[in-house]
Write a protein that holds these residues in place. Structure first.
Motif, mmCIF file in Angstrom:
data_model
loop_
_atom_site.group_PDB
_atom_site.id
_atom_site.type_symbol
_atom_site.label_atom_id
_atom_site.label_comp_id
_atom_site.label_asym_id
_atom_site.label_seq_id
_atom_site.Cartn_x
_atom_site.Cartn_y
_atom_site.Cartn_z
ATOM 1 N N GLY A 29 -59.957 -12.564 9.555
ATOM 2 C CA GLY A 29 -59.059 -11.486 9.157
ATOM 3 C C GLY A 29 -58.597 -10.644 10.331
ATOM 4 N N ARG A 30 -57.699 -9.713 10.026
ATOM 5 C CA ARG A 30 -57.105 -8.841 11.033
ATOM 6 C C ARG A 30 -57.161 -7.392 10.567
ATOM 7 N NH1 ARG A 30 -57.661 -13.081 13.144
ATOM 8 N NH2 ARG A 30 -56.056 -14.453 14.012
ATOM 9 N N VAL A 31 -57.662 -6.514 11.433
ATOM 10 C CA VAL A 31 -57.651 -5.078 11.185
ATOM 11 C C VAL A 31 -56.780 -4.442 12.257
ATOM 12 C CG1 VAL A 31 -59.022 -2.968 10.957
ATOM 13 C CG2 VAL A 31 -60.002 -5.178 10.251
ATOM 14 N N VAL A 32 -55.805 -3.649 11.836
ATOM 15 C CA VAL A 32 -54.920 -2.967 12.775
ATOM 16 C C VAL A 32 -54.976 -1.476 12.493
ATOM 17 C CG1 VAL A 32 -52.595 -2.734 13.690
ATOM 18 C CG2 VAL A 32 -53.392 -4.968 12.882
ATOM 19 N N GLY A 33 -55.391 -0.711 13.486
ATOM 20 C CA GLY A 33 -55.405 0.742 13.378
ATOM 21 C C GLY A 33 -54.197 1.316 14.088
ATOM 22 N N VAL A 45 -59.429 6.730 16.448
ATOM 23 C CA VAL A 45 -59.036 5.400 15.975
ATOM 24 C C VAL A 45 -59.347 4.356 17.047
ATOM 25 C CG1 VAL A 45 -57.087 3.930 15.326
ATOM 26 C CG2 VAL A 45 -57.258 6.248 14.400
ATOM 27 N N ILE A 46 -59.038 4.690 18.296
ATOM 28 C CA ILE A 46 -59.295 3.757 19.397
ATOM 29 C C ILE A 46 -60.792 3.484 19.536
ATOM 30 C CG2 ILE A 46 -59.099 3.430 21.890
ATOM 31 C CD1 ILE A 46 -56.517 5.121 21.759
ATOM 32 N N GLY A 47 -61.594 4.546 19.492
ATOM 33 C CA GLY A 47 -63.035 4.360 19.597
ATOM 34 C C GLY A 47 -63.590 3.521 18.463
#
Length: 448
Positions: A333-337, A360-362
């Motif tokens: 799967g793919r998670v995009v923040g 979000v980056i952390g």
């Protein structure tokens, strides 16, 4: 929102003023409208002992991109790709100048330049570490001088991940990356070093299910449209006041929708129940929802701090963890923040928003390592100035500064973020994880 200055700069009087007064000159950017990824020829080159030249040739052939390794003095090139992975000393960096200087006058408007290097952390010598780290300075500087709507990006490849370049190379060479410049993409850094070759170039997401939060308007709407265009079944989520817009969009795209507040205590369970009932699982989740409540810190209300942080990162973390715990985020799967340039460079009056977006980056960097064993990737997109309805509320002076202070001298469009999400969502991008990709036209101040 239209950019009247851009139109002015391209009429006869405007061209004269721009040239003679040294004013910003925003080009019309070429964006993807279907068909071939690259309409023109890509020139390739390599330093001595380059490790990825063969992989580059194979990737371009698979993507049906016309390429040549021999420069012709009368030829115009739509792309330049240089394998710098073999440079192992400061002196060896002259290979960059020797390849690029003779051909830079031959690049077409809206051309794409990609430099490929190795991870400095994997360098076999101090000289190699120097050279490979130097590639960042080179590409970012070239990105600020190339002009004509062209972009310059760097791809750093971990050992063993050379064959996983295809999707990334195709994206960075195509009009899909119109507002992505000065970025560093790292391939294979979380231990995932392979990815399948995407055979259905027009529909790389066929058979995939994607969930987008904050989906009814702006960036979220563009995300839904591009993911659906690429073949995904889309599920939109948004708050009750936007239900009519959300339903209309989902119906148009042949997808589904969830009405709710992602910060609600039962939001993870509600989302999971919908996913399980209708699809059995999802392949892509885009955490697009976000708000601003701007005040200088001395005037900040606690509730406005907490709400901004929870919508941007607290709720996305809870929702993703619940889907993982329930086995509803499929393997691979793919998670995009969605972060922001504000989370990298900071912004006056946005301590809450910048904290949230840096958070979000952390979170994504931590998550990418945690889910790598399941082939799941997690990446962050950090937009810059985007032409959305929100910009209408920004004072004119600040708005114009936001537009002009990047290498493109203009704001980006929601589709620029959406195209980047679709690239990260592709099965072929499986070795790209833990990255922060700025979709900001390469900001001239602060972080790029």
């Amino acid at each position: 929102m239209s950019d009247r200055y851009q139109d002015l700069a391209h009429n006869p009087i405007g061209k004269f003023l721009v040239k003679n007064l040294g004013l910003p000159n925003p080009p019309y950017l070429e964006r993807y409208t279907g068909g071939p990824l690259v309409r023109g020829t890509v020139l390739t080159g390599s330093a001595t002992n380059g490790a990825v030249a063969k992989a580059v040739t194979a990737a371009l052939k698979s993507a049906k991109i016309e390429a040549t390794g021999v420069a012709a003095g009368s030829k115009t090139y739509k792309g330049l790709v240089f394998d710098a992975s073999g440079i192992d000393s400061a002196a060896g960096l002259v290979a960059l100048q020797e390849f690029f200087t003779p051909v830079l006058r031959q690049v077409a408007p809206n051309a794409r330049v990609v430099v490929i290097g190795a991870l400095p952390s994997e360098a076999a010598s101090e000289g190699a570490a120097i050279a490979q780290r130097a590639l960042e300075g080179f590409t970012r500087s070239l990105g600020k001088e190339i002009g004509g709507g062209s972009t310059v990006n760097l791809v750093l490849v971990a050992k063993g991940a050379e064959k996983a370049l295809g999707s990334t190379l195709g994206f960075l060479l195509s009009p899909k990356s119109a507002y992505v410049s000065g970025q560093v993409v790292r391939v294979g850094t979380t231990g995932i070093t392979s990815a399948p070759t995407v055979k259905e170039l027009e529909k790389p997401l066929a058979g995939k299910v994607a969930l987008v939060t904050g989906a009814s308007r702006g960036l979220g709407e563009a995300d839904m449209r591009v993911l659906a265009r690429d073949g995904a079944t889309v599920i939109g989520l948004d708050v009750p006041p936007l239900e009519a817009d959300l339903k209309a969009l989902a119906t148009e795209l042949g997808g589904g929708y969830i009405v709710g507040d992602i910060t609600a205590d039962d939001a993870p369970e509600t989302i999971a129940a919908y996913v399980k009932e209708h699809h059995g699982g999802i392949d892509i989740i885009v955490h697009n929802a976000g708000i601003t409540r701007d005040k200088r810190l001395r005037n900040m209300k606690s509730e406005n701090w907490q709400l901004v942080v929870d919508i941007s990162v607290g709720a996305p973390q809870r929702i993703t963890d619940h889907l993982l715990d329930q086995g509803l985020l499929n393997d691979g799967g793919r998670v995009v923040g969605i972060a922001s340039i504000a989370g990298i460079a900071g912004n006056n009056g946005q301590t809450n928003y910048a904290s949230a977006k840096a958070g979000v980056i952390g979170w994504i960097e931590s998550l990418s390592a945690r889910v790598a064993d399941r082939g799941i990737t997690a990446n962050v997109i950090a937009p810059g100035f985007m032409e959305t309805e929100m910009v209408k509320t920004i004072p004119l002076g600040v708005r114009e500064a936001g537009r002009r202070m990047n290498s493109m001298s203009q704001g980006g469009l929601p589709v620029d973020v959406a195209e980047t999400i679709a690239w990260l969502a592709s099965p072929g991008t499986g070795a790209v994880s833990g990255n922060v990709i700025g979709v900001n036209g390469q900001m001239l101040l602060g972080a790029s």
